[in-house]
Enzyme design. Structure first.
Site, PDB file in Angstrom:
ATOM      1  N   CYS A 264       0.621  -1.166   0.059  1.00  9.97           N
ATOM      2  CA  CYS A 264       0.047   0.105   0.066  1.00  9.97           C
ATOM      3  C   CYS A 264       0.871   1.207  -0.043  1.00  9.97           C
ATOM      4  CB  CYS A 264      -0.966   0.114   1.217  1.00  9.97           C
ATOM      5  SG  CYS A 264      -2.012  -1.108   1.415  1.00  9.97           S
ATOM      6  N   ILE A 265       0.458   2.235  -0.694  1.00  8.99           N
ATOM      7  CA  ILE A 265       1.273   3.608  -0.504  1.00  8.99           C
ATOM      8  C   ILE A 265       0.304   4.746  -0.388  1.00  8.99           C
ATOM      9  CG2 ILE A 265       1.173   3.627  -3.212  1.00  8.99           C
ATOM     10  CD1 ILE A 265       3.936   4.939  -3.228  1.00  8.99           C
ATOM     11  N   THR A 267       0.221   9.001   0.155  1.00  8.12           N
ATOM     12  CA  THR A 267       0.842  10.571   0.729  1.00  8.12           C
ATOM     13  C   THR A 267      -0.273  11.013   1.587  1.00  8.12           C
ATOM     14  OG1 THR A 267       1.959  10.778  -1.307  1.00  8.12           O
ATOM     15  CG2 THR A 267       1.440  12.823  -0.125  1.00  8.12           C
ATOM     16  N   GLN A 272      -0.447  16.034  -0.600  1.00  2.21           N
ATOM     17  CA  GLN A 272      -0.316  15.213  -1.867  1.00  2.21           C
ATOM     18  C   GLN A 272      -0.370  16.236  -2.976  1.00  2.21           C
ATOM     19  OE1 GLN A 272      -4.146  13.247  -2.234  1.00  2.21           O
ATOM     20  NE2 GLN A 272      -3.567  11.786  -0.774  1.00  2.21           N
ATOM     21  N   GLY A 275       4.505  15.770  -5.247  1.00  2.00           N
ATOM     22  CA  GLY A 275       5.880  15.158  -5.600  1.00  2.00           C
ATOM     23  C   GLY A 275       6.281  13.904  -4.766  1.00  2.00           C
ATOM     24  N   GLY A 277       4.519  11.184  -3.334  1.00  3.22           N
ATOM     25  CA  GLY A 277       4.137   9.932  -3.800  1.00  3.22           C
ATOM     26  C   GLY A 277       5.044   9.424  -5.087  1.00  3.22           C
ATOM     27  N   GLU A 298       1.420  -3.837  -5.365  1.00  5.49           N
ATOM     28  CA  GLU A 298       0.483  -4.677  -5.367  1.00  5.49           C
ATOM     29  C   GLU A 298      -0.777  -4.365  -6.201  1.00  5.49           C
ATOM     30  OE1 GLU A 298       0.135  -6.462  -1.501  1.00  5.49           O
ATOM     31  OE2 GLU A 298      -2.182  -6.523  -1.701  1.00  5.49           O
TER      32      GLU A 298
HETATM   33  N1  ACO Z   1      -5.521  14.486  -9.997  1.00  2.00           N
HETATM   34  C1  ACO Z   1      -4.573  14.236 -11.199  1.00  2.00           C
HETATM   35  N2  ACO Z   1      -3.166  13.711 -10.962  1.00  2.00           N
HETATM   36  C2  ACO Z   1      -2.875  13.476  -9.875  1.00  2.00           C
HETATM   37  C3  ACO Z   1      -3.393  13.677  -8.627  1.00  2.00           C
HETATM   38  C4  ACO Z   1      -4.886  14.223  -8.664  1.00  2.00           C
HETATM   39  N3  ACO Z   1      -5.568  14.013  -7.747  1.00  2.00           N
HETATM   40  N4  ACO Z   1      -2.670  13.283  -7.820  1.00  2.00           N
HETATM   41  C5  ACO Z   1      -1.635  12.814  -8.262  1.00  2.00           C
HETATM   42  N5  ACO Z   1      -1.614  12.880  -9.554  1.00  2.00           N
HETATM   43  C6  ACO Z   1      -0.412  12.815 -10.526  1.00  2.00           C
HETATM   44  C7  ACO Z   1       0.585  13.952 -10.523  1.00  2.00           C
HETATM   45  O1  ACO Z   1       0.031  15.049 -11.436  1.00  2.00           O
HETATM   46  C8  ACO Z   1       1.869  13.511 -10.911  1.00  2.00           C
HETATM   47  O2  ACO Z   1       2.188  13.147 -12.176  1.00  2.00           O
HETATM   48  P1  ACO Z   1       2.979  14.166 -13.049  1.00  2.00           P
HETATM   49  O3  ACO Z   1       4.143  14.376 -12.203  1.00  2.00           O
HETATM   50  O4  ACO Z   1       3.202  13.513 -14.123  1.00  2.00           O
HETATM   51  O5  ACO Z   1       2.106  15.547 -12.979  1.00  2.00           O
HETATM   52  C9  ACO Z   1       1.641  11.952 -10.175  1.00  2.00           C
HETATM   53  O6  ACO Z   1       0.519  11.634 -10.202  1.00  2.00           O
HETATM   54  C10 ACO Z   1       2.250  12.069  -8.819  1.00  2.00           C
HETATM   55  O7  ACO Z   1       2.120  12.996  -8.005  1.00  2.00           O
HETATM   56  P2  ACO Z   1       2.608  13.059  -6.591  1.00  2.00           P
HETATM   57  O8  ACO Z   1       2.424  14.397  -6.199  1.00  2.00           O
HETATM   58  O9  ACO Z   1       3.862  12.522  -6.472  1.00  2.00           O
HETATM   59  O10 ACO Z   1       1.678  12.231  -6.010  1.00  2.00           O
HETATM   60  P3  ACO Z   1       0.985  12.446  -4.418  1.00  2.00           P
HETATM   61  O11 ACO Z   1       2.022  12.789  -3.486  1.00  2.00           O
HETATM   62  O12 ACO Z   1      -0.066  13.091  -4.575  1.00  2.00           O
HETATM   63  O13 ACO Z   1       0.612  10.765  -4.250  1.00  2.00           O
HETATM   64  C11 ACO Z   1      -0.727   8.903  -4.202  1.00  2.00           C
HETATM   65  C12 ACO Z   1       0.107   9.934  -4.919  1.00  2.00           C
HETATM   66  C13 ACO Z   1       0.079   8.259  -3.347  1.00  2.00           C
HETATM   67  C14 ACO Z   1      -1.507   7.767  -5.009  1.00  2.00           C
HETATM   68  C15 ACO Z   1      -1.967   9.541  -3.461  1.00  2.00           C
HETATM   69  O14 ACO Z   1      -2.729  10.406  -4.198  1.00  2.00           O
HETATM   70  C16 ACO Z   1      -2.600   9.050  -2.264  1.00  2.00           C
HETATM   71  O15 ACO Z   1      -2.155   8.744  -1.307  1.00  2.00           O
HETATM   72  N6  ACO Z   1      -3.734   8.415  -2.641  1.00  2.00           N
HETATM   73  C17 ACO Z   1      -4.969   7.864  -1.764  1.00  2.00           C
HETATM   74  C18 ACO Z   1      -4.175   6.367  -1.546  1.00  2.00           C
HETATM   75  C19 ACO Z   1      -4.044   5.707  -2.903  1.00  2.00           C
HETATM   76  O16 ACO Z   1      -4.953   5.562  -3.691  1.00  2.00           O
HETATM   77  N7  ACO Z   1      -2.798   4.898  -2.901  1.00  2.00           N
HETATM   78  C20 ACO Z   1      -2.495   4.147  -4.030  1.00  2.00           C
HETATM   79  C21 ACO Z   1      -3.166   2.815  -3.907  1.00  2.00           C
HETATM   80  S1  ACO Z   1      -2.480   1.473  -5.213  1.00  2.00           S
HETATM   81  C22 ACO Z   1      -1.414   0.754  -4.108  1.00  2.00           C
HETATM   82  O17 ACO Z   1      -1.276   1.135  -2.790  1.00  2.00           O
HETATM   83  C23 ACO Z   1      -0.386  -0.159  -4.695  1.00  2.00           C
END
Ligand code: ACO
Ligand code: ZN
Length: 409
Positions: A264-265, A267, A272, A275, A277, A298
């Site tokens: 699981c991952i 931010t 969020q 960067g 994530g 996963e």
């Molecule tokens: N809408 C559109 N694009 C998004 C969004 C959003 N809400 N959030 C992130 N992104 C895109 C970004 O644009 C970025 O892409 P780019 O750099 O090419 O523009 C990319 O995703 C990564 O962005 P970060 O800022 O590094 O990501 P963030 O710190 O927001 O974390 C994460 C991403 C971990 C998925 C976060 O949204 C989160 O915690 N979500 C809730 C939990 C979740 O769904 N986790 C993943 C489950 S799958 C698994 O666990 C294996």
């Protein structure tokens, strides 16, 4: 403001003091983090559809799975916004809907075991708000915090040990005793103000369980494990004069038969889209590199998980291709998909899906070739220019352990 009728499913209802009732609505084809309680005057009850049964399965008499339309602006709490109109009715399986808001599952035990029994209740957000460090956050999904805390407007969480408390006074008292100013475990990475701590789910069980509870508020599709023993947790922090504050984490099985490098991952929502994530994902692949393994997250990935992985994978694949083209080892340049996998520690299916997503694979004179246009190279350079903070392998102090050789984790 844009309004549209959105089709929704009534998940539960509850009586109000004024004799009216409220309905808990899931919007069809939208992420569950948008689910909410609405009053009946916000529903277009003329369009209610009764549940349809598939394979003539019986519908429980309490199953009021109605489809309704509701006029509202769909706007994601995460900033995602969408305005597309109601979609067709795709979910026609009967669901047991609790007639009133349930009391919540037991506070001990594994949700995975109780998943079926509690399916109905785990669909409903139960925590109103959390306060952690300087941030207040509104949960997206259900998490099995003790029921007495769920009735409160805010749950207070110690940002360092993740203990949950019922009031700010309790938190203040707790802070006098809790001497932590960083996560437990070993700090295995530090560069500038970014650190990563490795926490063993067996050795720091309380912390790991509290982390799972917290993460479940923002993770929908993964099962919460109270049995944290088989997992390691990598918590990323940002340093300031008051301590090392958690920005996100990922968990990883000590032994994964599928070679998953992330279970699981997350931010934290207050951090969020900055960067982190991506940094966490980059870090997970660095660990795979040191282990000498090909890794993959996963499945299933969430919508935001897929966006983040797609972005990371695209950058990583393009970076490797461009680096190779800058100093090719063969003429004409020839790099196989398997070599790309080894360079990136990525599984073949992820590399192939990324190449397809970027539309780089072409069929030419009877074979598949990778074609990079100047346009895509320019786009990539611009996108990498924005990424000021990267994981720097020189700052990792970590040796992988062979967990299979240990009797019990
Ligand atoms: N809408 C559109 N694009 C998004 C969004 C959003 N809400 N959030 C992130 N992104 C895109 C970004 O644009 C970025 O892409 P780019 O750099 O090419 O523009 C990319 O995703 C990564 O962005 P970060 O800022 O590094 O990501 P963030 O710190 O927001 O974390 C994460 C991403 C971990 C998925 C976060 O949204 C989160 O915690 N979500 C809730 C939990 C979740 O769904 N986790 C993943 C489950 S799958 C698994 O666990 C294996
Ligand atoms: Zn504490």
């Amino acid at each position: 403001m844009y309004f549209d009728w959105i089709e929704g499913e009534i998940v539960a209802k509850r009586p109000l003091e004024n004799g009216k009732q409220e309905f808990y609505i899931h919007y069809i084809d939208y992420n569950k983090r948008l689910d909410e309680w609405v009053s009946d005057d916000q529903l277009d009850v003329n369009k209610i559809k009764l549940p349809q049964t598939k394979n003539s399965r019986p519908v429980s008499p309490t199953a009021m799975l109605n489809k309704v339309s509701r006029k509202r602006k769909i706007e994601d709490t995460n900033g995602y916004s969408s305005s597309h109109s109601a979609n067709s009715d795709t979910d026609d399986s009967p669901t047991i809907v609790p007639p009133i808001v349930p009391a919540g599952p037991p506070s001990t035990g594994s949700l995975s075991q109780n998943q079926n029994t509690y399916d109905g209740l785990t669909r409903i957000k139960n925590v109103q708000q959390i306060e952690m460090g300087k941030a207040r956050m509104t949960p997206w999904y259900f998490s099995p915090y003790p029921q007495e805390l769920c009735n409160l407007p805010v749950i207070y969480i110690c940002e360092f040990c993740l203990k949950y408390l019922k009031s700010s006074n309790c938190l203040k008292r707790h802070k006098l005793k809790c001497k932590l100013y960083h996560p437990p475990g070993n700090e295995i990475y530090r560069k500038n103000n970014i650190s990563v701590f490795e926490i063993d789910g067996r050795k720091n069980k309380n912390y790991a369980q509290n982390l799972c509870l917290l993460a479940k508020l923002f993770l929908d599709h993964k099962t919460l494990y109270y049995d944290t023993d088989p997992f390691l947790f990598y918590v990323m922090t940002e340093y300031d004069q008051f301590g090392l504050h958690m920005v996100g984490y990922f968990s990883k099985e000590k032994e994964s038969s599928e070679d998953y490098n992330v279970a699981c991952i997350l931010t934290l929502p207050c951090h969020q889209k900055k960067g982190y994530g991506r940094l966490l994902i980059e870090f997970s692949y660095l660990l795979s590199q040191v282990e000498g393994k090909l890794g993959s997250p996963e499945k299933p990935l969430s919508d935001l998980g897929l966006l983040s992985y797609r972005s990371y994978w695209s950058n990583a694949v393009l970076e490797a291709l461009i680096q190779y083209l800058d100093s090719p080892t063969e003429s004409p340049p020839s790099l196989t998909i398997l070599e790309l996998c080894d360079r990136l520690c990525m599984k073949k299916e992820d590399v192939i899906s990324t190449l397809q997503h970027l539309n780089l694979i072409h069929y030419y004179k009877g074979q598949y070739i990778i074609c990079l246009s100047n346009e895509i190279i320019d786009q990539h350079r611009k996108s990498m220019f924005r990424r000021k903070v990267r994981i720097d392998e020189k700052y990792l102090q970590w040796q992988p352990k062979d967990w299979s050789k240990r009797g019990k984790w």
